[in-house]
Design an enzyme around this catalytic site. Sequence first.
Site, PDB file in Angstrom:
ATOM      1  N   ASN A  98       0.866  -1.115  -0.162  1.00  0.00           N
ATOM      2  CA  ASN A  98       0.057   0.437  -0.177  1.00  0.00           C
ATOM      3  C   ASN A  98       0.813   0.935   0.336  1.00  0.00           C
ATOM      4  O   ASN A  98       1.520   1.891   1.321  1.00  0.00           O
ATOM      5  CB  ASN A  98      -0.899  -0.094   1.221  1.00  0.00           C
ATOM      6  CG  ASN A  98      -1.659   1.213   1.399  1.00  0.00           C
ATOM      7  OD1 ASN A  98      -1.889   1.823   0.225  1.00  0.00           O
ATOM      8  ND2 ASN A  98      -2.860   1.686   2.369  1.00  0.00           N
TER       9      ASN A  98
ATOM     10  N   ARG B  38      -2.305  -2.179  -3.392  1.00  0.00           N
ATOM     11  CA  ARG B  38      -3.447  -1.295  -2.710  1.00  0.00           C
ATOM     12  C   ARG B  38      -3.747  -0.266  -3.924  1.00  0.00           C
ATOM     13  O   ARG B  38      -2.866   0.465  -4.048  1.00  0.00           O
ATOM     14  CB  ARG B  38      -3.972  -0.785  -1.368  1.00  0.00           C
ATOM     15  CG  ARG B  38      -5.292  -0.296  -1.213  1.00  0.00           C
ATOM     16  CD  ARG B  38      -4.692   0.260  -0.221  1.00  0.00           C
ATOM     17  NE  ARG B  38      -6.363   1.325   0.595  1.00  0.00           N
ATOM     18  CZ  ARG B  38      -6.348   2.541   0.494  1.00  0.00           C
ATOM     19  NH1 ARG B  38      -5.663   2.730   1.215  1.00  0.00           N
ATOM     20  NH2 ARG B  38      -7.765   3.326   1.024  1.00  0.00           N
TER      21      ARG B  38
ATOM     22  N   HIS C  19     -12.681   2.089   0.217  1.00  0.00           N
ATOM     23  CA  HIS C  19     -12.993   1.074   1.895  1.00  0.00           C
ATOM     24  C   HIS C  19     -13.439  -0.430   0.956  1.00  0.00           C
ATOM     25  O   HIS C  19     -14.346  -1.170   1.619  1.00  0.00           O
ATOM     26  CB  HIS C  19     -13.170   1.257   2.770  1.00  0.00           C
ATOM     27  CG  HIS C  19     -13.610   2.816   3.552  1.00  0.00           C
ATOM     28  ND1 HIS C  19     -13.496   3.297   3.685  1.00  0.00           N
ATOM     29  CD2 HIS C  19     -12.004   2.624   3.843  1.00  0.00           C
ATOM     30  CE1 HIS C  19     -12.963   4.611   4.415  1.00  0.00           C
ATOM     31  NE2 HIS C  19     -11.942   3.795   4.793  1.00  0.00           N
TER      32      HIS C  19
ATOM     33  N   ARG D 119     -11.785  15.197   8.231  1.00  0.00           N
ATOM     34  CA  ARG D 119     -12.680  14.872   6.746  1.00  0.00           C
ATOM     35  C   ARG D 119     -14.218  15.605   7.565  1.00  0.00           C
ATOM     36  O   ARG D 119     -14.942  15.031   8.597  1.00  0.00           O
ATOM     37  CB  ARG D 119     -12.977  13.917   5.676  1.00  0.00           C
ATOM     38  CG  ARG D 119     -11.115  13.713   5.715  1.00  0.00           C
ATOM     39  CD  ARG D 119     -11.340  12.628   4.145  1.00  0.00           C
ATOM     40  NE  ARG D 119     -10.977  12.098   3.340  1.00  0.00           N
ATOM     41  CZ  ARG D 119     -10.289  10.441   3.864  1.00  0.00           C
ATOM     42  NH1 ARG D 119     -10.806   9.912   4.603  1.00  0.00           N
ATOM     43  NH2 ARG D 119      -9.161  10.644   3.140  1.00  0.00           N
TER      44      ARG D 119
ATOM     45  N   GLU E 216      -7.879  -5.610   5.302  1.00  0.00           N
ATOM     46  CA  GLU E 216      -7.143  -5.799   3.577  1.00  0.00           C
ATOM     47  C   GLU E 216      -6.485  -6.790   2.692  1.00  0.00           C
ATOM     48  O   GLU E 216      -6.481  -6.698   1.953  1.00  0.00           O
ATOM     49  CB  GLU E 216      -7.648  -3.999   3.716  1.00  0.00           C
ATOM     50  CG  GLU E 216      -8.656  -3.445   3.594  1.00  0.00           C
ATOM     51  CD  GLU E 216      -8.776  -1.773   4.330  1.00  0.00           C
ATOM     52  OE1 GLU E 216      -8.353  -1.671   5.034  1.00  0.00           O
ATOM     53  OE2 GLU E 216      -9.270  -0.693   3.818  1.00  0.00           O
TER      54      GLU E 216
END
Length: 414
Positions: A7, A99, A189, A250, A395
């Site tokens: 990633n 990813r 996601h 966020r 993940e």
Amino acid sequence: MNVLVVNSGSSSLKFQLIATDLERIEQQQDDRICRGEIEGIGGQAIVRIQARSQPAQTFTASLADVAPALQYLIRYLTSDRSGVSEIRSAADVHAVGHRVVHGGELFEQSALIDDQVLKGIEDCIDLAPLHNPNNIKGILAARELFGQAVPQVAVFDTAFHHSLPEQSYLYALPYHLYRRHRIRRYGFHGTSHRYVAFRYRALRGLTREQTHIITLHLGNGCSAAALRAGSSVDTSMGMTPLEGLVMGTRSGDLDPAIVNVIARKEGLSPSEVDALLNTQSGLLGISGLTNDMRELQAELKEHDDRRVRLAIDIFCHRARKYIGAFLASMGGADAVIFTGGIGENSPDIRARICSGMEWAGLLLDAAKNRGTVGREGKISDDHSTLLAYAIPTDEELLIARDTVRVILGEPHPS
Ligand code: ADP
């Protein structure tokens, strides 16, 4: 097959080395050889590596870019001091799974990376200018290090949401903006929502078609997804990861007119407002203290700070609102799944989100909720008609498994 899962971010590289194949996937016997993270790439980087059954190691190294970072990692893994006997040379890495944040409308599932796929990922840079270029750097660095013969697979954050119907993914904007610029909801996601849905099915012995759930990924980034018959039919993140739930830094949902108001009143450029909404808002913005939920909870307990309480209340209120909205939009669900750092580890936040949801048949079992931290399990009361589960996401494991399945040409569930 030893699969290196990568990633690659702006100045960091997270990795896991997982040995797996079709048989091991079937028997859930995937073997995690090591995991870690390199932070501060571009200068004096910090390398953290945890090899199976070895104490965690931390090093510092001057690493100018992703390619030298990856080289450093492989040099360490192949050295005797790593304690990783599976990797004697770079040739012992049999495949690399990446990813990739944005696959746009091009990628509906994970893809074997060739020049055409790489070009497709480049074409999506416009949609994810902060993420896809770093993902591409990771791919090119791995190609350089391992050679063209080592297969690489891209696993997209957006792919799982390819099943969204038009009514979920189109914004009520002039339609030509979608036609011209592909402005629409993509959702993110996806790998996490897909993984916890898979675990939920396994826990309950259900088929994909029997899976009607709402998944809440609550980490630094947060998103909700509505899964009908196992497929994503609605999700809270939008064209970018900014929309939807309140997150660490966020804002999530916002009246779009506010963007102009902030720009005018604060004298900020569009990209400065964008940065404010992405990096200075959410839990951090409201509390004025931190984006870290654990710290906020500790602060609340010790000082009962008003703005900290407000940050947590707004976070939970927004999540609850999405559960209600998705119940309506998907025509009812069987379970709500909590995952991500907060969803997996904070019984308190889960309880706050679910409080007042009895009308929907959702009732937590206080003891089960408290007892389910960092592991999977049912947390709803036996009388609850809308079940609740906490399921740690993974993940990296899903990326490793997709990598194997794509390379072997096996159909993989989206
Ligand atoms: P990312 O989205 O970057 O992968 P994580 O999924 O690790 O992040 O989630 C990070 C968030 O999870 C942080 O807000 C952190 O405080 C929170 N978290 C982790 N453990 C706990 C805990 N025990 N209680 C409350 N929050 C927690």
